[in-house]
Design an enzyme around this catalytic site. Structure first.
Site, PDB file in Angstrom:
ATOM      1  N   ASP A 139      -6.410   0.924   0.778  1.00 24.20           N
ATOM      2  CA  ASP A 139      -6.495   1.372   2.161  1.00 24.20           C
ATOM      3  C   ASP A 139      -7.876   0.985   2.693  1.00 24.20           C
ATOM      4  OD1 ASP A 139      -8.271   3.266   1.104  1.00 24.20           O
ATOM      5  OD2 ASP A 139      -7.626   4.771   2.543  1.00 24.20           O
ATOM      6  N   LYS A 167       0.827  -1.211   0.000  1.00 25.78           N
ATOM      7  CA  LYS A 167       0.000   0.000   0.000  1.00 25.78           C
ATOM      8  C   LYS A 167       0.858   1.257   0.000  1.00 25.78           C
ATOM      9  CE  LYS A 167      -2.211   0.796   3.702  1.00 25.78           C
ATOM     10  NZ  LYS A 167      -3.177   0.851   4.817  1.00 25.78           N
TER      11      LYS A 167
END
Length: 242
Positions: free
Chosen positions: A147, A128
């Site tokens: 996320d 991420k």
């Protein structure tokens, strides 16, 4: 409205969602403030379990005192801790930031490498964070940033049945053009903050509702938040819950 009939395939529906998100949020930049790739990396690590707004309040003083990897690598850990304390998990974050910067100095001349494989070697960095840095610092769409917002909305929109971020990313990669991987993520984050909130989504005001199998249904039990290695049991990266 029968979503399945109107939109022949999941991919067709995903592309229509992408088109509408672009119309809804034509200007959707990363909400973290930074001047260099190193600063973006640090800010993204700091945003674990912390709003981007809070990170943006902290980083001016941090980057004013330690503007680059060399300065952060040489800093006394307590100095970094004191400057980032209000972001939470500050000891672990300071440790990861300094360790990552020491690797940058030792192996990459103090620069952030524009490579997923190299970024994943840095403490506190998983896919991420790496996706955020690659996309916004280098214009490289290596994957889809997943996320908490992206995880929640992708599930509600029926674009994935998975709850693991890696599998969600793979599902989204198959549905979206590579040039749009990151701008899909950032716009989904904006939509999650504005409309499709975790506890009280405003389906009646959502311009994606005819594409969403969860619209106006009783709220599904929330899946666990995204977790990034090296930052405790919390999510890391842009798009912290509002």
């Amino acid at each position: 409205m029968n979503i399945t009939r109107k939109w022949a395939s999941k991919k067709q529906r995903a592309l229509e969602i992408l088109v509408r998100l672009k119309r809804l949020y034509p200007n959707a930049p990363c909400t973290l403030n930074y001047a260099t790739p190193v600063q973006l990396l640090v800010a993204t690590i700091l945003s674990a379990q912390c709003t981007d707004e809070r990170v943006n309040l902290v980083t001016p003083a941090l980057f004013g005192q330690f503007p680059d990897a060399e300065a952060l690598a040489k800093a006394e850990p307590v100095e970094i801790e004191n400057l980032i304390r209000s972001t939470g998990f500050y000891r672990n974050k300071a440790k990861n930031i300094q360790a990552a910067c020491r690797i940058l100095v030792a192996e990459y001349g103090g620069k952030v490498p524009p490579s997923m494989e190299q970024l994943l070697r840095l403490p506190g960095v998983a896919r991420k964070t790496a996706n955020v840095v690659l996309a916004h610092a280098f214009g490289i769409n290596a994957g889809v940033t997943v996320d908490t917002h992206v995880k929640r909305l992708s599930y509600r929109l029926g674009l994935t049945k998975n709850t693991d971020p890696i599998h969600i990313e793979r599902d989204l990669i198959r549905l979206l053009p590579s040039d749009d991987w990151e701008n899909f993520s950032i716009r989904i984050i904006y939509h999650g903050r504005a409309i499709c909130k975790a506890r009280n989504p405003t389906c009646q005001a959502c311009l994606l509702s005819d594409l969403c199998p969860s619209a106006n249904l009783p709220l599904l039990e929330e899946i666990p938040p995204v977790r990034e290695s090296g930052v405790g049991n919390r999510e890391s990266g842009v798009g912290k819950e509002s």
